[in-house]
Write a protein that holds these residues in place. Sequence first.
Motif, PDB file in Angstrom:
ATOM      1  N   GLY A 124       0.853  -1.191   0.000  1.00  0.00           N
ATOM      2  CA  GLY A 124       0.000   0.000   0.000  1.00  0.00           C
ATOM      3  C   GLY A 124       0.882   1.232   0.000  1.00  0.00           C
ATOM      4  O   GLY A 124       1.860   1.297   0.756  1.00  0.00           O
ATOM      5  N   SER A 125       0.564   2.212  -0.825  1.00  0.00           N
ATOM      6  CA  SER A 125       1.370   3.440  -0.900  1.00  0.00           C
ATOM      7  C   SER A 125       1.464   4.104   0.465  1.00  0.00           C
ATOM      8  O   SER A 125       0.502   4.103   1.238  1.00  0.00           O
ATOM      9  N   ASP A 126       2.630   4.744   0.734  1.00  0.00           N
ATOM     10  CA  ASP A 126       2.809   5.363   2.051  1.00  0.00           C
ATOM     11  C   ASP A 126       2.543   6.868   2.061  1.00  0.00           C
ATOM     12  O   ASP A 126       2.668   7.508   3.102  1.00  0.00           O
ATOM     13  N   SER A 127       2.232   7.447   0.893  1.00  0.00           N
ATOM     14  CA  SER A 127       1.932   8.886   0.838  1.00  0.00           C
ATOM     15  C   SER A 127       1.120   9.164  -0.423  1.00  0.00           C
ATOM     16  O   SER A 127       1.111   8.353  -1.364  1.00  0.00           O
ATOM     17  N   ASP A 128       0.490  10.328  -0.456  1.00  0.00           N
ATOM     18  CA  ASP A 128      -0.266  10.727  -1.657  1.00  0.00           C
ATOM     19  C   ASP A 128       0.661  10.814  -2.867  1.00  0.00           C
ATOM     20  O   ASP A 128       0.325  10.391  -3.962  1.00  0.00           O
ATOM     21  N   GLU A 129       1.859  11.388  -2.629  1.00  0.00           N
ATOM     22  CA  GLU A 129       2.812  11.551  -3.726  1.00  0.00           C
ATOM     23  C   GLU A 129       3.206  10.187  -4.300  1.00  0.00           C
ATOM     24  O   GLU A 129       3.212   9.984  -5.517  1.00  0.00           O
ATOM     25  N   ASN A 130       3.521   9.231  -3.422  1.00  0.00           N
ATOM     26  CA  ASN A 130       3.914   7.901  -3.906  1.00  0.00           C
ATOM     27  C   ASN A 130       2.736   7.155  -4.530  1.00  0.00           C
ATOM     28  O   ASN A 130       2.922   6.354  -5.447  1.00  0.00           O
ATOM     29  N   ALA A 131       1.532   7.410  -4.054  1.00  0.00           N
ATOM     30  CA  ALA A 131       0.352   6.780  -4.678  1.00  0.00           C
ATOM     31  C   ALA A 131       0.265   7.187  -6.148  1.00  0.00           C
ATOM     32  O   ALA A 131      -0.007   6.356  -7.025  1.00  0.00           O
ATOM     33  N   THR A 132       0.521   8.449  -6.422  1.00  0.00           N
ATOM     34  CA  THR A 132       0.489   8.936  -7.812  1.00  0.00           C
ATOM     35  C   THR A 132       1.632   8.331  -8.621  1.00  0.00           C
ATOM     36  O   THR A 132       1.429   7.814  -9.733  1.00  0.00           O
ATOM     37  N   ILE A 133       2.839   8.351  -8.058  1.00  0.00           N
ATOM     38  CA  ILE A 133       4.009   7.810  -8.774  1.00  0.00           C
ATOM     39  C   ILE A 133       3.801   6.318  -9.065  1.00  0.00           C
ATOM     40  O   ILE A 133       4.028   5.840 -10.182  1.00  0.00           O
ATOM     41  N   GLU A 134       3.324   5.575  -8.072  1.00  0.00           N
ATOM     42  CA  GLU A 134       3.178   4.118  -8.229  1.00  0.00           C
ATOM     43  C   GLU A 134       2.035   3.771  -9.192  1.00  0.00           C
ATOM     44  O   GLU A 134       2.156   2.845 -10.003  1.00  0.00           O
ATOM     45  N   GLY A 135       0.944   4.511  -9.119  1.00  0.00           N
ATOM     46  CA  GLY A 135      -0.154   4.288 -10.072  1.00  0.00           C
ATOM     47  C   GLY A 135       0.294   4.558 -11.495  1.00  0.00           C
ATOM     48  O   GLY A 135      -0.008   3.804 -12.421  1.00  0.00           O
ATOM     49  N   ASP A 136       1.071   5.640 -11.665  1.00  0.00           N
ATOM     50  CA  ASP A 136       1.584   6.002 -12.995  1.00  0.00           C
ATOM     51  C   ASP A 136       2.582   4.968 -13.523  1.00  0.00           C
ATOM     52  O   ASP A 136       2.758   4.824 -14.728  1.00  0.00           O
ATOM     53  N   PHE A 137       3.268   4.276 -12.602  1.00  0.00           N
ATOM     54  CA  PHE A 137       4.237   3.244 -13.005  1.00  0.00           C
ATOM     55  C   PHE A 137       3.526   2.108 -13.749  1.00  0.00           C
ATOM     56  O   PHE A 137       4.056   1.547 -14.699  1.00  0.00           O
ATOM     57  N   PHE A 138       2.324   1.781 -13.309  1.00  0.00           N
ATOM     58  CA  PHE A 138       1.613   0.618 -13.857  1.00  0.00           C
ATOM     59  C   PHE A 138       0.548   0.936 -14.891  1.00  0.00           C
ATOM     60  O   PHE A 138       0.219   0.086 -15.716  1.00  0.00           O
ATOM     61  N   PHE A 139      -0.048   2.127 -14.826  1.00  0.00           N
ATOM     62  CA  PHE A 139      -1.245   2.379 -15.627  1.00  0.00           C
ATOM     63  C   PHE A 139      -1.128   3.638 -16.478  1.00  0.00           C
ATOM     64  O   PHE A 139      -0.718   4.686 -15.986  1.00  0.00           O
ATOM     65  N   THR A 140      -1.552   3.516 -17.745  1.00  0.00           N
ATOM     66  CA  THR A 140      -1.669   4.691 -18.602  1.00  0.00           C
ATOM     67  C   THR A 140      -3.013   5.361 -18.293  1.00  0.00           C
ATOM     68  O   THR A 140      -3.861   4.785 -17.600  1.00  0.00           O
ATOM     69  N   LYS A 141      -3.235   6.545 -18.871  1.00  0.00           N
ATOM     70  CA  LYS A 141      -4.513   7.238 -18.665  1.00  0.00           C
ATOM     71  C   LYS A 141      -5.677   6.421 -19.203  1.00  0.00           C
ATOM     72  O   LYS A 141      -6.786   6.451 -18.676  1.00  0.00           O
ATOM     73  N   LEU A 142      -5.418   5.672 -20.280  1.00  0.00           N
ATOM     74  CA  LEU A 142      -6.482   4.868 -20.901  1.00  0.00           C
ATOM     75  C   LEU A 142      -6.889   3.671 -20.055  1.00  0.00           C
ATOM     76  O   LEU A 142      -7.928   3.080 -20.263  1.00  0.00           O
ATOM     77  N   GLU A 143      -6.035   3.295 -19.097  1.00  0.00           N
ATOM     78  CA  GLU A 143      -6.287   2.087 -18.303  1.00  0.00           C
ATOM     79  C   GLU A 143      -6.942   2.375 -16.961  1.00  0.00           C
ATOM     80  O   GLU A 143      -7.026   1.496 -16.113  1.00  0.00           O
ATOM     81  N   ARG A 144      -7.340   3.611 -16.744  1.00  0.00           N
ATOM     82  CA  ARG A 144      -7.993   3.943 -15.468  1.00  0.00           C
ATOM     83  C   ARG A 144      -9.220   4.788 -15.765  1.00  0.00           C
ATOM     84  O   ARG A 144      -9.337   5.378 -16.824  1.00  0.00           O
ATOM     85  N   PHE A 145     -10.118   4.822 -14.822  1.00  0.00           N
ATOM     86  CA  PHE A 145     -11.309   5.643 -15.029  1.00  0.00           C
ATOM     87  C   PHE A 145     -11.678   6.364 -13.754  1.00  0.00           C
ATOM     88  O   PHE A 145     -11.111   6.111 -12.704  1.00  0.00           O
TER      89      PHE A 145
END
Length: 145
Positions: A124-145
């Motif tokens: 689980g991400s440990d901060s808001d900033e890392n949540a964004t970085i980690e989500g961006d690592f795995f998912f493109t804009k087209l892969e999330r809604f």
Amino acid sequence: MQPKFKIMSNRTFTMIKPDATTKGYTGAILDQIIKAGFKVKAMKWIQLSEEQAGLFYDVHRARPFFQELVDFMISGPIVAAILEKENAVADFRELIGATNPAQAAEGTIRKLYAASIGENAVHGSDSDENATIEGDFFFTKLERF
Ligand code: CMP
């Protein structure tokens, strides 16, 4: 001037790790996450390469457990997901429990499904900033809604 209240993120990032996917805990863990009020905004079931796992955990590269962590993370499939809920980062860390399952509270995901600090079932991400970085690592804009 500093804002009076910290603005809480409503998204976090998680992985269900290879120990949990290979033991057949994926469905039960997702069920617990959804019942706790998190909405799935993106999800994929994949097996990481050594390079990808190393990059994801780059911040831990100098730690003595780094290679063990990478070897474990590529030992089987993972489920990566972006989750949404008010106060997502803090609430999700409460739901999963302490990094070391021996110290995790009763009823938390790591207490229920994790075996050790290394094989601890979920990330689980440990901060808001890392949540964004980690989500961006795995998912493109087209892969999330
Ligand atoms: P996670 O929340 O995914 O973030 C970093 C990971 O490193 C952590 O979960 C653990 O799985 C792992 N980790 C942290 N400390 C140790 C340790 N002392 N030995 C092995 N793995 C560790």
